[in-house]
Design a protein around this motif. Structure first.
Motif, mmCIF file in Angstrom:
data_model
loop_
_atom_site.group_PDB
_atom_site.id
_atom_site.type_symbol
_atom_site.label_atom_id
_atom_site.label_comp_id
_atom_site.label_asym_id
_atom_site.label_seq_id
_atom_site.Cartn_x
_atom_site.Cartn_y
_atom_site.Cartn_z
ATOM 1 N N GLY A 232 36.240 64.647 0.932
ATOM 2 C CA GLY A 232 36.127 66.079 1.198
ATOM 3 C C GLY A 232 37.142 66.980 0.518
ATOM 4 O O GLY A 232 37.131 68.184 0.734
ATOM 5 N N LEU A 233 38.031 66.432 -0.306
ATOM 6 C CA LEU A 233 39.039 67.251 -0.972
ATOM 7 C C LEU A 233 38.435 67.913 -2.209
ATOM 8 O O LEU A 233 37.740 67.270 -2.984
ATOM 9 N N ALA B 199 40.102 63.962 9.637
ATOM 10 C CA ALA B 199 40.968 62.843 9.993
ATOM 11 C C ALA B 199 41.978 62.544 8.889
ATOM 12 O O ALA B 199 43.103 62.135 9.167
ATOM 13 N N ASN B 200 41.591 62.763 7.650
ATOM 14 C CA ASN B 200 42.454 62.448 6.506
ATOM 15 C C ASN B 200 43.294 63.636 6.056
ATOM 16 O O ASN B 200 43.948 63.570 5.029
ATOM 17 N N ILE C 33 33.760 65.295 17.647
ATOM 18 C CA ILE C 33 33.861 64.039 16.890
ATOM 19 C C ILE C 33 33.603 64.304 15.418
ATOM 20 O O ILE C 33 34.305 63.775 14.547
ATOM 21 N N ASP C 34 32.613 65.139 15.111
ATOM 22 C CA ASP C 34 32.309 65.473 13.723
ATOM 23 C C ASP C 34 33.495 66.170 13.059
ATOM 24 O O ASP C 34 33.864 65.839 11.935
ATOM 25 N N ARG D 131 41.251 72.385 -0.956
ATOM 26 C CA ARG D 131 40.490 72.573 0.295
ATOM 27 C C ARG D 131 40.020 71.203 0.766
ATOM 28 O O ARG D 131 39.676 70.351 -0.049
ATOM 29 N N LEU D 132 39.976 71.051 2.074
ATOM 30 C CA LEU D 132 39.415 69.839 2.670
ATOM 31 C C LEU D 132 38.230 70.280 3.502
ATOM 32 O O LEU D 132 38.391 70.967 4.512
#
Length: 170
Positions: A112-113, A64-65, A57-58, A153-154
């Protein structure tokens, strides 16, 4: 009772019954122990599965994006190119373009990008893609001289490597 007398049948039956009960108690104890071990094993399996699901899940939440942000990379490139083209031209159009670019980077960064813009850094084949080499001039051999296209990077996963020119080794 004397030595020549045989034990009465009642005593022999009691001994046999007592022996059978002991055997049955031992069998039940062994069964209880086996059930306890099975229960502990199943609890451990459930805990491992819970941890695995939480980790999955984490990871799903972190990435997810990924598709959306990957599709936005050309938009970042266009805004970046627009800012380079508008360099030296002050005015509301350039200011608006820069503001839009910063806002988009801020929102993407909150998800997170991160930009890979390695000018002056040592070449890293994990995050950079060399498209050519050039004379190093004042730069260290093997370092990035120019970035043609920024990488991204994500959450520490590379979405796209930076396209770079690397300083040639003598």
């Amino acid at each position: 009772m004397t030595q020549n007398e045989t034990p009465s049948p009642g005593h022999e039956g009691e001994a046999t019954l007592e022996s059978q009960l002991r055997d049955e108690i031992e069998a039940l104890r062994a069964e209880i122990e086996q059930l306890r071990m099975d229960s502990l094993r199943e609890r451990a399996d459930l805990e491992n599965q819970r941890k695995r699901v939480a980790r999955d899940i984490d990871i799903a939440r972190k990435f997810a994006n990924e598709r959306l942000l990957g599709e936005l990379l050309p938009v970042f490139d266009s805004l970046d190119a627009g800012l380079v083209a508008a360099d030296g031209h002050e005015g509301p159009l350039r200011d608006g373009l820069e503001l839009t670019y910063r806002q988009l980077l801020k929102v993407a960064g909150e998800h997170g990008l991160a930009i890979v813009d390695p000018v002056g850094e040592p070449f890293d084949p994990e995050h950079h893609q060399a498209i050519s080499q050039a004379d190093p001039g004042q730069a260290e051999p093997g370092s990035v001289l120019q970035v043609f296209q920024k990488g991204y990077r994500l959450n520490e996963r590379l979405l796209r490597p930076a396209l770079v020119v690397v300083a040639r080794h003598d």
